[in-house]
Design a protein around this motif. Structure first.
Motif, PDB file in Angstrom:
ATOM      1  N   LYS A 167      20.241 -28.005 -12.293  1.00 51.55           N
ATOM      2  CA  LYS A 167      21.475 -28.585 -12.852  1.00 51.55           C
ATOM      3  C   LYS A 167      22.280 -27.573 -13.679  1.00 51.55           C
ATOM      4  O   LYS A 167      23.407 -27.885 -14.096  1.00 51.55           O
ATOM      5  CB  LYS A 167      21.146 -29.819 -13.690  1.00 51.55           C
ATOM      6  CG  LYS A 167      20.288 -29.503 -14.900  1.00 51.55           C
ATOM      7  CD  LYS A 167      20.180 -30.655 -15.860  1.00 51.55           C
ATOM      8  CE  LYS A 167      19.207 -30.364 -16.986  1.00 51.55           C
ATOM      9  NZ  LYS A 167      19.110 -28.969 -17.479  1.00 51.55           N
ATOM     10  N   LYS A 186      20.080 -29.137  -1.005  1.00 49.75           N
ATOM     11  CA  LYS A 186      20.088 -30.591  -0.892  1.00 49.75           C
ATOM     12  C   LYS A 186      18.943 -31.210  -1.684  1.00 49.75           C
ATOM     13  O   LYS A 186      19.129 -32.143  -2.464  1.00 49.75           O
ATOM     14  CB  LYS A 186      19.975 -30.962   0.597  1.00 49.75           C
ATOM     15  CG  LYS A 186      20.492 -32.337   0.938  1.00 49.75           C
ATOM     16  CD  LYS A 186      20.619 -32.467   2.456  1.00 49.75           C
ATOM     17  CE  LYS A 186      21.023 -33.898   2.824  1.00 49.75           C
ATOM     18  NZ  LYS A 186      21.006 -34.112   4.268  1.00 49.75           N
ATOM     19  N   GLY A 189      19.497 -30.884  -5.316  1.00 48.78           N
ATOM     20  CA  GLY A 189      20.753 -31.472  -5.782  1.00 48.78           C
ATOM     21  C   GLY A 189      21.653 -30.477  -6.488  1.00 48.78           C
ATOM     22  O   GLY A 189      22.329 -30.817  -7.467  1.00 48.78           O
ATOM     23  N   LYS A 191      24.804 -28.339  -7.358  1.00 48.25           N
ATOM     24  CA  LYS A 191      26.242 -28.555  -7.216  1.00 48.25           C
ATOM     25  C   LYS A 191      26.878 -27.347  -6.532  1.00 48.25           C
ATOM     26  O   LYS A 191      26.616 -26.204  -6.905  1.00 48.25           O
ATOM     27  CB  LYS A 191      26.856 -28.709  -8.612  1.00 48.25           C
ATOM     28  CG  LYS A 191      28.265 -29.209  -8.609  1.00 48.25           C
ATOM     29  CD  LYS A 191      28.277 -30.692  -8.425  1.00 48.25           C
ATOM     30  CE  LYS A 191      29.604 -31.337  -8.717  1.00 48.25           C
ATOM     31  NZ  LYS A 191      29.592 -32.728  -8.207  1.00 48.25           N
TER      32      LYS A 191
END
Ligand code: DIR
Ligand code: MN
Ligand code: MN
Ligand code: MN
Length: 304
Positions: A167, A186, A189, A191
């Protein structure tokens, strides 16, 4: 602003030698004189020197692991020193494997560091997914806590402790991503704003979303890792792995300026400038000057 310039002529993270001339080409572009004229408190830490490790056998298909690992350990210490001196770090590459040492060194001084990674490539292959064996396609997997088990046992990296979580990072400019990398992005997660995203929503919206996602709620120091191949090859052809359909000059400058405006920039890597791959003098100049301007903009240098 207090700024520290550090040359990192690392080339063993890929196979094109000329990238070690990147730091000096960027120096000769007038980068330092511009900053001096602009009133920056500048310290030049010079270029690090890296040597090939003897008998550096591949690890699986990963090439030159001990050489790249040792060079990054040296860079890690050098970046820590720049940050301990209270300076914004400007790291001149060299290939992108140097982000392992550069970002680790920056994070050693800022536990809450976040990263904006501008690149045609995601550079998140692991030693198990890499199609090329080149470490410049893998730095992100060495930096992420979530991928720690994937890099276990790679010789040359026993000094390394992963410093980022998924993140904490955002990609801009992606357009040449390997299947294994897509799976990792993926799964974790991460960005990202691909060139398709940039073309559809505009670079202004992209930078707004990065601002909201990464640093607007809680102010965090930013490490900008800028691969010159994030730019379109029309603008920056002198690089080892050019990919069609990249950022325009104006879009790249906009990214750098938005990051400057946050006041949170901690360090910037400018990597993969390879003067020997320019077919003409003009191609070299265009590539080098584009890189120079990204650094100047990120530092808030006014060109008018
Ligand atoms: C490719 C190319 N994904 C690899 N990577 C590059 O070798 O892992 N990164 N060019 O900058
Ligand atoms: Mn790249
Ligand atoms: Mn890269
Ligand atoms: Mn400023």
């Amino acid at each position: 602003h207090k700024v520290g310039i550090l040359g990192a002529p690392l080339s063993r993270g890929q196979e094109k030698e000329g990238v070690k001339m990147g730091p000096d080409a960027l120096r000769k572009s007038g980068l330092l004189t511009a900053l001096q004229t602009g009133g920056y408190n500048l310290k030049d830490y010079g270029n690090l020197t890296f040597e090939d490790e003897p008998k550096d056998e591949p690890f699986g298909i990963v090439k030159m692991p001990r050489t790249v690992g040792k060079a990054n350990a040296k860079l890690f210490e050098a970046v820590k020193k720049v940050k301990a001196d209270g300076r914004l770090g400007v790291i001149l590459g060299g290939d992108h494997s140097l982000a392992i040492g550069s970002i680790s060194g920056d994070a050693a001084c800022h536990s809450n560091l976040c990263v904006v990674w501008v690149d045609a490539h995601a550079d998140i292959n692991t030693p198990n997914t890499t199609p090329s064996g080149n470490l410049h396609g893998q730095p992100m997997s060495f930096l992420l806590k979530e991928l720690k088990t994937e890099i276990a046992g790679v010789p040359g990296f026993s000094w390394l402790e992963p410093c980022l979580t998924a993140k904490d990072i955002v990609y801009v400019g992606l357009r040449d991503v390997d299947p294994g990398e897509k799976d990792i992005i993926k799964k974790l997660g991460i960005k990202f704003f691909s060139m398709t995203d940039v073309n559809h929503m505009g670079i202004q919206k992209v930078m707004e979303m990065i601002n909201d996602y990464l640093y607007s709620r809680v102010k965090k120091p930013i490490h900008l890792s800028f691969d010159i191949d994030g730019f379109d090859p029309v603008l920056a052809p002198a690089t080892g792995t050019p990919a069609e359909g990249g950022l325009t000059y104006e879009q790249g400058i906009f990214v750098a300026n938005e990051i400057h405006k946050t006041g949170l920039l901690s360090a910037i890597d400018l990597v993969e400038v390879n003067p020997s791959l320019g077919k003409t003098e003009e191609e070299i100049t265009s590539t080098v000057n584009s890189g120079r301007d990204i650094i100047l903009k990120a530092l808030g240098y006014l060109t008018i």
